[in-house]
Design a protein around this motif. Sequence first.
Motif, PDB file in Angstrom:
ATOM      1  N   ASN A 185      -3.461  18.492  -0.670  1.00  0.00           N
ATOM      2  CA  ASN A 185      -3.777  17.289  -1.462  1.00  0.00           C
ATOM      3  C   ASN A 185      -3.536  17.626  -2.921  1.00  0.00           C
ATOM      4  N   VAL A 186      -2.802  16.749  -3.573  1.00  0.00           N
ATOM      5  CA  VAL A 186      -2.282  17.102  -4.891  1.00  0.00           C
ATOM      6  C   VAL A 186      -3.318  16.838  -5.999  1.00  0.00           C
ATOM      7  N   TYR A 187      -3.649  15.586  -6.213  1.00  0.00           N
ATOM      8  CA  TYR A 187      -4.608  15.234  -7.261  1.00  0.00           C
ATOM      9  C   TYR A 187      -4.399  16.043  -8.538  1.00  0.00           C
ATOM     10  N   LEU A 226      -4.795   4.098  -7.781  1.00  0.00           N
ATOM     11  CA  LEU A 226      -6.029   4.445  -7.065  1.00  0.00           C
ATOM     12  C   LEU A 226      -6.007   5.892  -6.578  1.00  0.00           C
ATOM     13  N   SER A 227      -7.185   6.375  -6.229  1.00  0.00           N
ATOM     14  CA  SER A 227      -7.289   7.787  -5.831  1.00  0.00           C
ATOM     15  C   SER A 227      -6.527   8.056  -4.547  1.00  0.00           C
ATOM     16  N   GLY A 228      -6.760   7.211  -3.555  1.00  0.00           N
ATOM     17  CA  GLY A 228      -6.138   7.442  -2.252  1.00  0.00           C
ATOM     18  C   GLY A 228      -7.116   8.073  -1.285  1.00  0.00           C
ATOM     19  N   THR A 286       0.820  -1.213   0.000  1.00  0.00           N
ATOM     20  CA  THR A 286       0.000   0.000   0.000  1.00  0.00           C
ATOM     21  C   THR A 286       0.858   1.269   0.000  1.00  0.00           C
ATOM     22  N   ASP A 287       0.241   2.335  -0.434  1.00  0.00           N
ATOM     23  CA  ASP A 287       0.919   3.621  -0.591  1.00  0.00           C
ATOM     24  C   ASP A 287       0.352   4.601   0.444  1.00  0.00           C
ATOM     25  N   ASN A 288       0.994   4.643   1.581  1.00  0.00           N
ATOM     26  CA  ASN A 288       0.581   5.552   2.658  1.00  0.00           C
ATOM     27  C   ASN A 288      -0.933   5.501   2.889  1.00  0.00           C
ATOM     28  N   GLN A 289      -1.415   4.301   3.121  1.00  0.00           N
ATOM     29  CA  GLN A 289      -2.861   4.126   3.251  1.00  0.00           C
ATOM     30  C   GLN A 289      -3.401   4.883   4.451  1.00  0.00           C
ATOM     31  N   THR A 290      -4.640   5.282   4.313  1.00  0.00           N
ATOM     32  CA  THR A 290      -5.337   6.172   5.244  1.00  0.00           C
ATOM     33  C   THR A 290      -4.535   7.438   5.545  1.00  0.00           C
ATOM     34  N   MET A 332      -0.151   2.947  -6.124  1.00  0.00           N
ATOM     35  CA  MET A 332       0.159   4.371  -6.285  1.00  0.00           C
ATOM     36  C   MET A 332      -1.130   5.163  -6.121  1.00  0.00           C
ATOM     37  N   VAL A 333      -1.155   6.056  -5.146  1.00  0.00           N
ATOM     38  CA  VAL A 333      -2.316   6.930  -5.003  1.00  0.00           C
ATOM     39  C   VAL A 333      -1.999   8.287  -5.627  1.00  0.00           C
ATOM     40  N   MET A 334      -3.049   8.976  -5.992  1.00  0.00           N
ATOM     41  CA  MET A 334      -2.898  10.250  -6.696  1.00  0.00           C
ATOM     42  C   MET A 334      -2.851  11.454  -5.755  1.00  0.00           C
ATOM     43  N   ARG A 335      -2.891  11.169  -4.465  1.00  0.00           N
ATOM     44  CA  ARG A 335      -3.020  12.226  -3.461  1.00  0.00           C
ATOM     45  C   ARG A 335      -1.748  13.043  -3.244  1.00  0.00           C
ATOM     46  N   ASP A 336      -0.595  12.374  -3.346  1.00  0.00           N
ATOM     47  CA  ASP A 336       0.623  13.002  -2.832  1.00  0.00           C
ATOM     48  C   ASP A 336       1.627  13.492  -3.876  1.00  0.00           C
ATOM     49  N   ARG A 337       1.485  13.047  -5.097  1.00  0.00           N
ATOM     50  CA  ARG A 337       2.515  13.349  -6.090  1.00  0.00           C
ATOM     51  C   ARG A 337       1.899  13.973  -7.331  1.00  0.00           C
ATOM     52  N   ASN A 338       2.594  14.929  -7.899  1.00  0.00           N
ATOM     53  CA  ASN A 338       2.118  15.465  -9.173  1.00  0.00           C
ATOM     54  C   ASN A 338       2.630  14.584 -10.300  1.00  0.00           C
ATOM     55  N   ARG A 339       2.308  14.944 -11.521  1.00  0.00           N
ATOM     56  CA  ARG A 339       2.610  14.069 -12.666  1.00  0.00           C
ATOM     57  C   ARG A 339       4.107  13.880 -12.856  1.00  0.00           C
TER      58      ARG A 339
END
Lengths: 305, 227
Positions: free
Chosen positions: A123-125, A108-110, A51-55, A80-87
């Motif tokens: 939150n990046v998204y 996944l979204s995260g 998991t990628d920094n879940q919760t 890979m969640v989309m919450r923490d990193r830009n493209r």
Amino acid sequence: METEKSNLQKMLEAGEFAITAEIGPPMSADGETVREKARELKGNVDAVNVTDNQTSIVRMSSIGASCLAQSEGVECVMQMVMRDRNRIALQSDLLGAWAMGLKNLLVLSGDHQSFGNHPGSKNVYDVDSIQFLQAVTNLQENGVFIGGSKCKAPPHFFLGSTTNPFADPEPLQLIRLEKKINAGAKFIQTQCVYDLERFERFMEKVRERGLHERAYIMAGIFVNKSLKSIQMTQQVAGMSVPDSYVKRFEEAEDKQAEGVEIAVELVKKLRTVKGIKGIHIMAVGWEEIVSTVIRQAGFLPRPVV
Amino acid sequence: MIVAEQKPIDELIRSLEGFKKIVIASCGTCVTVCMSGGEKEALAVQGLLEANAKEKGQDISVSVVDLKRQCDDEFIDDLEAELLDGDVVLSMACGVGVQFLAGKYADKVVLPGLNTTFYGAAKELGYWTELCAGCGNCLLERTGGICPIARCSKSIFNGPCGGSQNAKCEIDSEIDCAWQLIYDKLTAMGRLDTLLEIHEIRDWSTSRDGGPRHLRKDDVNLDDAGK
């Protein structure tokens, strides 16, 4: 460039019923705990999600922990969640992860950061999960980054994503699943299933759209350890846990044995749902029980493909 | 409109400590409508500051200057004498107004009286919600007039995420799931089919991510401005 497919991909393509589990990396730099968890699962699963920094709690990175687990002989599904990193960071990590030998990627979204231990973070998204699936597909198939420049040696991950049959609005969750598959997801892991009735309904619609023939859908299950744990699971947004299961925990003398029994029962039922090609077992906080569930459900030994 | 809320009075008292002659500048636009920085609110703050000073035995004076619009020279210049007749200006405008005054008067201390919160509107009396993120590239034609950037907690373009339940957002049961709203609106409009299109990756350079933004209209001249 010809590369060997991941074990998970080979299993699914060979028509074997696949089993995956999940490792939650530690909230520390202690690699040994990851190695231990990996050793425990070795040979019992076809791949393990990391998991990628879940919760939204800071943990060892999915890439780092995946590499550690793979060095113990367990194939990983890097989340890979989309919450923490830009493209820029996401694509950079894709390259690094592939170069390190990771072969499965779950996008996944995260969870929103307000749930974790850094609620004040941005939150990046920059991109959402569907956009990123499409971008990874374009990178892998056409060797083109999001920004348009060429990548000489692109990665070739076995690409997957998630679906939540219990989130609302249901018709839109189905549309979203279809979009993920259109964007290039080859395998799909579902949110934990307790509500079999609702899941069956969802899968019926999945089949109506023919989505089960376009991606390998693996049903998720959660192994609860105690009454408190299932009560907490019931409270999670986007989860549907019928009261009957909570009642079983209330009444059971041996809560842990009941948890395993319920999990095994669910696995056996889910296996018969048309269009389900595998099971993804999540046992957050009780990862050591996963091998027991797999054994009791009759999935051992794992086939070799 | 720009929605703002008043800073806690204790914070204002702390930031104004040591100033003897305080001028509160209210603003007659958005912050009046959202009842945070209009003349009425400025008079209330004046009362609180005076009462606090009296209680502590401090000798201060507090006056209120009601500016019609705090981000425009023409509404300020007429009241400039009163505005500058103190040793500090407590601006009750949004962040734009505060900066406008601070930039206009080089040696003047201008303090913010509000926290500027978002672009939104009143959903019901006394309750405002965020509607626009000012991203610089409007996509509302594709989402039934509901902005996922401003109104989805994850600003997801191809939503919803898996945390949408009973039309609410996973992070707060007071927040409507933007994608549920989009779904409902597109259903009502008979345009649900458009949701299967993947909304492509966004160019954020029109947003704050491209650096501070500016807008120049070369065809604007003094005649157009009505001067």
